[in-house]
Write a protein that holds these residues in place. Structure first.
Motif, PDB file in Angstrom:
ATOM      1  N   CYS A 141       0.847  -1.133  -0.014  1.00  0.00           N
ATOM      2  CA  CYS A 141      -0.078  -0.068  -0.032  1.00  0.00           C
ATOM      3  C   CYS A 141       0.925   1.165   0.090  1.00  0.00           C
ATOM      4  O   CYS A 141       1.966   1.101   0.513  1.00  0.00           O
ATOM      5  CB  CYS A 141      -0.778   0.220   1.142  1.00  0.00           C
TER       6      CYS A 141
ATOM      7  N   SER B  69       0.690   3.490   2.271  1.00  0.00           N
ATOM      8  CA  SER B  69       1.463   3.990   3.439  1.00  0.00           C
ATOM      9  C   SER B  69       2.429   3.073   3.806  1.00  0.00           C
ATOM     10  O   SER B  69       3.400   3.394   4.397  1.00  0.00           O
ATOM     11  CB  SER B  69       0.111   3.845   4.552  1.00  0.00           C
TER      12      SER B  69
ATOM     13  N   HIS C  34      -0.560  -4.862   5.914  1.00  0.00           N
ATOM     14  CA  HIS C  34      -1.724  -4.639   6.692  1.00  0.00           C
ATOM     15  C   HIS C  34      -3.040  -4.929   5.559  1.00  0.00           C
ATOM     16  O   HIS C  34      -4.240  -4.909   5.979  1.00  0.00           O
ATOM     17  CB  HIS C  34      -1.991  -3.197   7.025  1.00  0.00           C
ATOM     18  N   GLU C  35      -2.606  -5.248   4.249  1.00  0.00           N
ATOM     19  CA  GLU C  35      -3.725  -5.747   3.424  1.00  0.00           C
ATOM     20  C   GLU C  35      -3.501  -7.255   3.230  1.00  0.00           C
ATOM     21  O   GLU C  35      -2.680  -7.696   2.085  1.00  0.00           O
ATOM     22  CB  GLU C  35      -3.613  -5.015   1.957  1.00  0.00           C
TER      23      GLU C  35
ATOM     24  N   GLU D 149      -9.319  -4.947   2.286  1.00  0.00           N
ATOM     25  CA  GLU D 149      -8.580  -3.722   2.879  1.00  0.00           C
ATOM     26  C   GLU D 149      -8.805  -2.572   2.342  1.00  0.00           C
ATOM     27  O   GLU D 149      -9.369  -1.816   2.417  1.00  0.00           O
ATOM     28  CB  GLU D 149      -7.435  -3.988   3.511  1.00  0.00           C
TER      29      GLU D 149
HETATM   30 ZN   LIG Z   1      -3.288   0.560   3.195  1.00  0.00          ZN
END
Ligand SMILES: [Zn+2]
Ligand SMILES: [Zn+2]
Length: 340
Positions: free
Chosen positions: A37, A39, A59-60, A146
């Motif tokens: 991502c 981020s 986090h995905e 996500e």
């Molecule tokens: Zn993300």
């Protein structure tokens, strides 16, 4: 087990870390795919570290549950799941008041939370944060839930209804998620503004009504001409630069809404009277309020989230050279790491 941990700017290491075991109310999954991502790029290249110690990133992600902890019902080993990484408490005003996705300070798996992240062989999650994937939804799509839920939350914040005129600035994964979510709601009048030719082509193929190159066309004139001079009902700002922010407000029509889904690296200069004159409302959208994961997974089962043409896969060993680096150069759209 192995995990990709971030130590500092441009310093991710594949570490051997202790195995994780689910506690009460938790499940453990074997991670199958983890998407990279924007981020992650911010954390890696700009050193925007969430905490001082090394932590597992990612986090995905989606995987298959392999162990359930005491007291977990309704989810069995062998179930393919998507994980909701935003953590919450059960005490603060936000978490008890219907806004658990805004729990502060933010704690997100893969973004500094001590609980771990998706770029690891295994991850433990509270059972309330894993969502079973029904037949017809692949683990690849599971890892997209996500970011697609982020986009869907933006659509909810925009209070979009069928027949509305909409504009999306930025055709990265979040912009694509907004387009696919809008189309699933029967919103077909979606104009996209995107400087990259590759991204314009990808989002055009996914059903955007019109795709504008801001380097070649006058964005404001084009949107105004298309809407008979009225402007857009809802604008989604997924680009995160000054030009897109200012143009978002200008192309919004009377009482139009602008939803901010981007992270800005720099401040922007704008004149707030632009908002006053047409009673424009600017709203932020962060993460996903409750219900977004379920809705996106249902829509995936209905075929609303195709992955052709914008999602690519790389091996774990290619995380930097085939993932972070080309993404930063804008050469790829959504890169998914396939875990062993
Ligand atoms: Zn993300
Ligand atoms: Zn809380």
């Amino acid at each position: 087990m192995l995990a990709s941990r971030l130590y500092g700017t441009e310093d991710v290491r594949l570490d051997e870390v202790p195995d994780v075991e689910p506690g009460p109310g938790e499940v453990r999954l074997k991670v199958a795919h983890n998407g990279i991502c924007g981020s992650d790029l911010h954390m890696y290249f700009q050193g925007q570290l969430a905490r001082p110690e090394p932590f597992t990133i990612g986090h995905e992600f989606a995987g298959v549950v392999d162990t359930v902890g005491p007291g977990v019902t309704g989810i069995a080993p062998g179930t393919p799941v998507a994980v909701r990484p935003f953590l919450r408490c059960a005490e603060c005003d936000r978490c008890t008041g219907g806004l658990p996705h805004l729990h502060a300070p933010m704690r997100v798996l893969g973004c500094g939370a001590a609980e771990g992240g998706g770029l690891a062989e295994y991850c433990v999650s509270e059972a309330q944060h894993v969502f079973a994937l029904p037949d017809g939804v692949t683990l690849e799509q599971g890892a997209l839930v996500e970011p697609m839920a982020v986009s869907y939350n933006g659509i909810r914040r925009g209070e979009v209804e069928p027949g509305m005129r909409t504009v999306i600035f930025g055709a990265g994964p979040i912009g694509i998620g907004v387009l696919l979510g809008l189309r699933s709601l029967g919103v077909d009048d979606v104009v996209v503004v995107e400087p990259s030719a590759a991204r314009r082509e990808a989002i055009g193929a996914l059903g955007a009504a019109e795709v504008i190159d801001p380097g070649a066309a006058d964005v404001i004139r084009t949107v105004m001409a298309r809407t008979g001079g009225r402007g857009a009902d809802v604008v989604f700002e997924c680009a995160g630069v000054e030009a897109s922010f200012v143009q978002s407000i200008v192309v919004a029509g009377a009482r139009g809404r602008v939803v901010i889904l981007a992270i800005y690296e720099q401040n922007v200069a704008f004149n707030p009277s632009m908002m006053m004159m047409d009673e424009i409302e600017v709203r932020g959208a962060l993460g996903y309020e409750d219900g977004c994961y379920e809705t996106v997974i249902d829509l995936m089962a209905k075929g609303c989230y195709p992955t052709d043409g914008w999602v690519e896969h790389i091996p774990w060993s290619g995380l930097i050279d085939e993932g972070f680096a080309p993404l930063r150069r804008g050469e790829r759209m959504k890169v998914m790491v396939d875990l062993p």
